[in-house]
Design an enzyme around this catalytic site. Structure first.
Site, short mmCIF file in Angstrom:
data_model
loop_
_atom_site.label_atom_id
_atom_site.label_comp_id
_atom_site.label_asym_id
_atom_site.label_seq_id
_atom_site.Cartn_x
_atom_site.Cartn_y
_atom_site.Cartn_z
N HIS A 140 0.85 -1.19 0.00
CA HIS A 140 0.00 0.00 0.00
C HIS A 140 0.89 1.23 0.00
O HIS A 140 2.08 1.15 0.25
CB HIS A 140 -0.97 0.00 1.19
CG HIS A 140 -0.31 -0.14 2.53
ND1 HIS A 140 0.25 -1.32 2.96
CD2 HIS A 140 -0.10 0.76 3.52
CE1 HIS A 140 0.76 -1.15 4.17
NE2 HIS A 140 0.57 0.11 4.53
N GLY A 141 0.29 2.35 -0.30
CA GLY A 141 1.05 3.59 -0.45
C GLY A 141 1.47 4.20 0.87
O GLY A 141 1.03 3.78 1.95
#
Length: 146
Positions: free
Chosen positions: A64-65
């Site tokens: 995920h970012g």
């Protein structure tokens, strides 16, 4: 939220990647295609991975970012890519790359739900054995709850 976090089109039962970076790209591309994130979110997924591994145990990685990528998130969503052969994720075998995009801090709740599912080896086996994307979505019904 009118859409489910995990939609059928975001589930790939036979990922084509063979490396960790391939898997991050595949999971991220599904989020982009779903209209959940902008293209630059994938770059932030690589940034996150460079600072801390998103390997979670029991064949699961949740790329995920970074927090800085919040502006690239359009809506909360999940993507799941399952691999027939384990991918080497920093020395750990990964069969599921689960991409997460969370608006506000929704990703924290999503992460905890996924971790709960994958902490149960029986659940993991059912996900490995699932014949179709529909089966995977059904097995993850609790994670997908609004």
């Amino acid at each position: 939220m009118t859409q489910h976090l995990l939609e059928l089109v975001n589930v790939v039962t036979a990922g084509s990647g063979t490396t960790r970076n391939d898997a991050i790209r595949e999971a991220g591309a599904l989020l982009v295609r779903a209209g959940a994130v902008r293209e630059d979110y994938i770059d932030s997924m690589f940034e996150r991975e460079a600072s801390v591994s998103t390997y979670m145990g029991n064949f699961l990685a949740i790329p995920h970012g970074t927090n800085d990528a919040k502006a690239s998130v359009i809506r909360s969503a999940l993507s799941i890519v399952r691999y027939a052969d384990p991918i080497d994720w920093d020395g750990h075998p990964v069969r599921f790359a689960v991409g997460i995009a969370g608006l506000n801090n929704e990703h924290l709740e999503i992460l905890s739900r996924m971790a709960a599912v994958f902490s149960d080896e029986g659940e993991v086996q059912r996900l490995l054995d699932a014949a179709t994307a529909e089966d995977i979505v059904r097995l993850l019904d609790d994670v997908n709850a609004e």
